[in-house]
Design an enzyme around this catalytic site. Structure first.
Site, PDB file in Angstrom:
ATOM      1  N   CYS A   2      22.252   3.398   3.061  1.00  0.00           N
ATOM      2  CA  CYS A   2      21.363   2.917   4.114  1.00  0.00           C
ATOM      3  C   CYS A   2      21.696   1.466   4.470  1.00  0.00           C
ATOM      4  O   CYS A   2      22.028   0.665   3.602  1.00  0.00           O
ATOM      5  CB  CYS A   2      19.890   2.966   3.748  1.00  0.00           C
ATOM      6  SG  CYS A   2      19.313   4.590   3.268  1.00  0.00           S
ATOM      7  N   ARG A  27      27.292   2.607   5.709  1.00  0.00           N
ATOM      8  CA  ARG A  27      26.385   2.665   4.563  1.00  0.00           C
ATOM      9  C   ARG A  27      25.538   3.938   4.557  1.00  0.00           C
ATOM     10  O   ARG A  27      24.777   4.183   3.616  1.00  0.00           O
ATOM     11  CB  ARG A  27      25.461   1.447   4.566  1.00  0.00           C
ATOM     12  CG  ARG A  27      26.200   0.133   4.556  1.00  0.00           C
ATOM     13  CD  ARG A  27      25.230  -1.015   4.653  1.00  0.00           C
ATOM     14  NE  ARG A  27      24.469  -1.143   3.442  1.00  0.00           N
ATOM     15  CZ  ARG A  27      24.805  -1.909   2.417  1.00  0.00           C
ATOM     16  NH1 ARG A  27      25.894  -2.643   2.483  1.00  0.00           N
ATOM     17  NH2 ARG A  27      24.075  -1.964   1.349  1.00  0.00           N
ATOM     18  N   ASN A  96      15.745   0.216   2.418  1.00  0.00           N
ATOM     19  CA  ASN A  96      16.945   0.701   1.734  1.00  0.00           C
ATOM     20  C   ASN A  96      16.686   0.589   0.242  1.00  0.00           C
ATOM     21  O   ASN A  96      16.275  -0.466  -0.240  1.00  0.00           O
ATOM     22  CB  ASN A  96      18.151  -0.169   2.133  1.00  0.00           C
ATOM     23  CG  ASN A  96      19.344   0.052   1.223  1.00  0.00           C
ATOM     24  OD1 ASN A  96      19.539   1.151   0.699  1.00  0.00           O
ATOM     25  ND2 ASN A  96      20.139  -0.979   1.029  1.00  0.00           N
ATOM     26  N   GLY A  97      16.919   1.682  -0.475  1.00  0.00           N
ATOM     27  CA  GLY A  97      16.700   1.665  -1.922  1.00  0.00           C
ATOM     28  C   GLY A  97      15.992   2.943  -2.338  1.00  0.00           C
ATOM     29  O   GLY A  97      15.940   3.914  -1.569  1.00  0.00           O
ATOM     30  N   GLU A 461      42.967   9.805  -8.451  1.00  0.00           N
ATOM     31  CA  GLU A 461      42.617   9.133  -7.198  1.00  0.00           C
ATOM     32  C   GLU A 461      43.017  10.005  -5.998  1.00  0.00           C
ATOM     33  O   GLU A 461      42.267  10.158  -5.036  1.00  0.00           O
ATOM     34  CB  GLU A 461      43.295   7.754  -7.130  1.00  0.00           C
ATOM     35  CG  GLU A 461      43.251   7.048  -5.783  1.00  0.00           C
ATOM     36  CD  GLU A 461      41.864   6.789  -5.239  1.00  0.00           C
ATOM     37  OE1 GLU A 461      40.869   7.013  -5.959  1.00  0.00           O
ATOM     38  OE2 GLU A 461      41.767   6.388  -4.072  1.00  0.00           O
ATOM     39  N   LYS A 465      40.393  11.533  -3.240  1.00  0.00           N
ATOM     40  CA  LYS A 465      40.543  11.189  -1.825  1.00  0.00           C
ATOM     41  C   LYS A 465      40.626  12.447  -0.980  1.00  0.00           C
ATOM     42  O   LYS A 465      39.993  12.542   0.060  1.00  0.00           O
ATOM     43  CB  LYS A 465      41.797  10.317  -1.653  1.00  0.00           C
ATOM     44  CG  LYS A 465      41.739   9.383  -0.524  1.00  0.00           C
ATOM     45  CD  LYS A 465      41.203   7.998  -0.833  1.00  0.00           C
ATOM     46  CE  LYS A 465      40.058   7.914  -1.771  1.00  0.00           C
ATOM     47  NZ  LYS A 465      39.771   6.559  -2.203  1.00  0.00           N
ATOM     48  N   GLU A 468      37.230  14.182  -0.840  1.00  0.00           N
ATOM     49  CA  GLU A 468      36.256  13.377  -0.098  1.00  0.00           C
ATOM     50  C   GLU A 468      36.423  13.509   1.416  1.00  0.00           C
ATOM     51  O   GLU A 468      35.439  13.613   2.135  1.00  0.00           O
ATOM     52  CB  GLU A 468      36.456  11.913  -0.529  1.00  0.00           C
ATOM     53  CG  GLU A 468      35.514  10.930   0.073  1.00  0.00           C
ATOM     54  CD  GLU A 468      35.773   9.515  -0.440  1.00  0.00           C
ATOM     55  OE1 GLU A 468      36.885   9.240  -0.936  1.00  0.00           O
ATOM     56  OE2 GLU A 468      34.866   8.677  -0.342  1.00  0.00           O
ATOM     57  N   HIS A 484      46.918  24.136 -20.743  1.00  0.00           N
ATOM     58  CA  HIS A 484      45.781  24.364 -21.640  1.00  0.00           C
ATOM     59  C   HIS A 484      44.570  24.912 -20.884  1.00  0.00           C
ATOM     60  O   HIS A 484      43.450  24.817 -21.374  1.00  0.00           O
ATOM     61  CB  HIS A 484      45.428  23.070 -22.376  1.00  0.00           C
ATOM     62  CG  HIS A 484      46.541  22.593 -23.262  1.00  0.00           C
ATOM     63  ND1 HIS A 484      46.896  23.250 -24.413  1.00  0.00           N
ATOM     64  CD2 HIS A 484      47.405  21.567 -23.129  1.00  0.00           C
ATOM     65  CE1 HIS A 484      47.928  22.625 -24.972  1.00  0.00           C
ATOM     66  NE2 HIS A 484      48.268  21.602 -24.203  1.00  0.00           N
ATOM     67  N   LYS A 585      29.182   4.526   1.950  1.00  0.00           N
ATOM     68  CA  LYS A 585      30.146   3.634   1.309  1.00  0.00           C
ATOM     69  C   LYS A 585      29.586   2.925   0.077  1.00  0.00           C
ATOM     70  O   LYS A 585      30.232   2.872  -0.952  1.00  0.00           O
ATOM     71  CB  LYS A 585      30.655   2.599   2.312  1.00  0.00           C
ATOM     72  CG  LYS A 585      31.724   1.711   1.709  1.00  0.00           C
ATOM     73  CD  LYS A 585      32.928   1.615   2.582  1.00  0.00           C
ATOM     74  CE  LYS A 585      34.058   0.881   1.928  1.00  0.00           C
ATOM     75  NZ  LYS A 585      35.048   1.776   1.319  1.00  0.00           N
TER      76      LYS A 585
HETATM   77  O1  M6R Z   1      31.879  -0.172  -3.968  1.00  0.00           O
HETATM   78  P1  M6R Z   1      32.436   0.508  -5.187  1.00  0.00           P
HETATM   79  O2  M6R Z   1      33.870   0.251  -5.393  1.00  0.00           O
HETATM   80  O3  M6R Z   1      31.633   0.218  -6.414  1.00  0.00           O
HETATM   81  O4  M6R Z   1      32.272   2.054  -4.887  1.00  0.00           O
HETATM   82  C1  M6R Z   1      32.543   2.981  -5.887  1.00  0.00           C
HETATM   83  C2  M6R Z   1      32.668   4.381  -5.329  1.00  0.00           C
HETATM   84  O5  M6R Z   1      31.475   4.773  -4.733  1.00  0.00           O
HETATM   85  C3  M6R Z   1      33.796   4.491  -4.301  1.00  0.00           C
HETATM   86  O6  M6R Z   1      35.014   4.059  -4.811  1.00  0.00           O
HETATM   87  C4  M6R Z   1      33.953   5.946  -3.825  1.00  0.00           C
HETATM   88  O7  M6R Z   1      34.395   6.736  -4.878  1.00  0.00           O
HETATM   89  C5  M6R Z   1      34.905   5.995  -2.644  1.00  0.00           C
HETATM   90  N1  M6R Z   1      34.221   6.509  -1.499  1.00  0.00           N
HETATM   91  C6  M6R Z   1      36.128   6.797  -2.894  1.00  0.00           C
HETATM   92  O8  M6R Z   1      36.993   6.761  -1.805  1.00  0.00           O
END
Ligand code: M6R
Length: 590
Positions: A2, A27, A96-97, A461, A465, A468, A484, A585
């Protein structure tokens, strides 16, 4: 998680709030809304969907006060009703929260006659402020927030009063100072180009914002002074340029991220050295992509400094009752510096007597207030929800931290190797054509990323990605573990992507390629090791050639490859890589 923005001033609040919400959209983007005040009357507009949905309703709105919200749903599904703002009586609120005790508060407020319209936790804040209002909005907000458990950055307005009252606890909030206008927002980029001076509110602060000025109080309503700082977000860096998506734009900024992070490290090297003196154990923590950088940090520290190191996701670390012991250092890695689990893990480490090092791209974030030392990641503002250049910046920063821990001069031979990496990253971004492999991935039932040691860290990673941004299932896996269990999933509808950057381990990973291919699986190999392509040319379906570099620095180029594969696949499938479904984000809630 948010984004909120508020404006009081001489310009049309509808324009300022709308533009701010567009900037804050990364956000959260499942619904958006705003409240505007003109002549003492409040108008609320809120809709399910992205911020641009609001545009058509704002054409004829003009206002001198406005508060807006872009949502990532926690309580209550995305809908018009659950979108913010929420109102009670003459009070209107954006939040927000997470209000953890909202059920008991709601029950009590309902039994006192309050009428709730939404399923959100946030609506209780509006009702509480309304209940406590006795002619002074600031006092009502101060009293209401004392009842809240959890986290909040909120703004309240009341019909007839030309001010915004904002409050924060464990959710970010800044105030922006203008001329005949003042602002309040979740972060600096929201105010880039329109406001040059900001201050960061602290936990428990309450701010009164009018067109003419700002007063900041503590929870007991005593005036407090907070430093006024330049707004670090520069508006020109926030546009898309000639890129169709932020993900591609930010991938192209990987070389600068590595270069600027390297440069910025010199400013902190001495402080880090002295903070780490006597450290005999290192714990790296973070979430998502930052955790994947942690996996690499652990390998750097163990290889260069020969000090025991661990990497753990912050969400696990903070709840496992960790043992620190004398001489422990905790590296908390976070692009935003706001991620709730990472911030709380850092707080826990500090309370446990460990040295805390924040590795972050946001130098005014909560994480930086907790840390003993802040190691900057100079990636610049990252807008795409999928992290790219911040990851490579984190890896570069961790490399230098590990050299420092090892007592090596960062101007020495290893440091010099890093100096060459921006050019090699540029070469990777420009030369890698992930199109054909992306096509294969786009039609696959599952995509597996495999590697050993440091390549394994990049494999996880790559898998995150791809999941996501393309929504294709898969896993990042140690190549040696394939046989395994995971091998049972391999068939002609799966793609396995192998990362091979360590000549010493290449033969072992090549065995895993053979195991996949002989079960009918499709295989692709990302490598810069001589001979691999030659040996596997009749086995693997695709090869991606990486620039040659030191094996420890290979994540800086192999990450570019896996992130490009994810990007191309998402675009091919018509997904929006910048705003993947269900995500946001900054994850400022648990
Ligand atoms: O702001 P941060 O680096 O703490 O965020 C951590 C994760 O939420 C962030 O890296 C998330 O996994 C990404 N969207 C991956 O691309």
């Amino acid at each position: 998680m948010c984004g909120i923005i508020g404006y009081a001033g001489k310009n049309n609040a509808a324009d300022v709030v709308y533009k701010g919400l567009k900037r804050l959209e990364y956000r959260g983007y499942d619904s958006a809304g705003a409240a505007f005040m003109l002549g003492g009357k409040i108008t609320v507009i809120k809709k399910e969907g992205k911020v641009e949905t609001l545009a058509q309703y704002l054409n004829n709105v003009s206002a001198d006060i406005g508060i807006g919200h872009t949502r990532w749903a926690t309580h209550g599904k995305p809908s018009d009703i659950n979108a913010h703002p929420h109102s009670a009586g003459a009070i209107t609120v954006v939040h927000n929260g997470i209000i953890e005790n909202y059920s008991e508060l709601k029950e009590r407020l309902i039994s006192d006659g309050a009428d709730f319209l939404s399923d959100t936790d946030s609506e209780v804040a509006a009702h509480l402020i309304n209940e406590f209002y006795k002619g002074d909005l600031t006092a009502a907000v101060a009293q209401a927030v004392k009842m809240l458990k959890g986290s909040y950055a909120l703004m309240a307005i009341r019909a007839g009063e030309s001010k915004i009252v904002a409050a924060r606890y464990k959710s970010p909030l800044i105030v922006g100072y203008g001329n005949g206008e003042n602002f309040c927002a979740s972060d600096e980029p929201a105010l880039a180009g329109i406001c040059e001076k900001v201050c960061v509110l602290e936990d428990g602060d309450i701010a009164e914002i009018t067109a003419d000025g700002v007063n900041i109080y503590n929870g007991n309503l005593q005036l407090v002074i907070r430093s006024v700082l330049p707004n670090l977000a520069v508006s020109e860096s926030l546009g898309l340029g000639d890129c169709p998506h932020y993900m591609l734009k930010e991938l192209r900024e990987v070389p600068q991220s590595v270069q600027f992070t390297h440069k910025a490290f010199y400013g902190v090297e001495e402080k880090l050295k002295s903070a780490l003196s006597g450290v005999n154990r290192v714990i790296f923590t973070g979430c998502g992509t930052a955790y994947h950088a942690a996996l690499i940090g652990k390998r750097y520290v163990e290889s260069f400094a020969r000090i025991p190191a661990e990497a753990e996701t912050a969400g696990e670390f903070r709840y496992k009752n960790p043992v620190f012991g004398a001489g422990a250092a905790v590296f908390a890695i976070s692009q935003s510096g706001e991620t709730a689990d990472t911030v709380e893990a850092a707080r826990l480490a500090k309370a446990g007597g460990a040295k805390v090092v924040a590795v972050t791209n946001c130098l005014r974030s909560e994480l930086t207030r907790i840390a003993d030392v802040v190691v900057p990641v100079a990636a610049g503002v990252e807008i795409c929800v999928a992290a790219t250049k911040s990851y490579t910046g984190q890896v570069a920063a961790l490399y230098l931290c590990a050299l420092t821990l090892a007592g090596e001069d960062i101007g020495g031979w290893r440091g010099k190797l890093l100096l060459k990496m921006p050019e090699l990253c540029k070469k990777a971004v420009e030369s890698i054509d992930a199109g054909a492999l992306a096509q294969l991935c786009a039609s696959a039932r599952g995509v597996y990323f495999l590697g050993r040691d440091i390549d394994y860290a990049v494999a996880v990673e790559g898998s995150l990605k791809l999941k996501e941004v393309s929504y294709i299932a898969g896993e990042g896996y140690p190549a040696g573990e394939l046989k395994h269990g995971t091998l049972a999933l391999i068939d002609g509808k799966t793609v396995s992507i192998f990362i091979i950057t360590d000549g010493g381990l290449a033969g072992k990973t090549e065995n895993a390629v053979e195991q996949v291919v002989s079960r009918g699986g499709k295989a692709a190999v990302i490598t810069n090791v001589d001979g691999v392509e030659e040996r596997l040319k009749d086995k693997a379906d695709y090869f991606i050639k990486l620039p040659e570099c030191d094996k420890y620095l290979s994540p800086l180029v192999s990450a570019v490859a896996v992130q490009l594969i994810a990007y191309r696949t998402a675009v091919m499938l018509g997904r929006d890589p910048d705003k993947p479904r269900n995500l946001a984000k900054s994850v400022t809630v648990e």
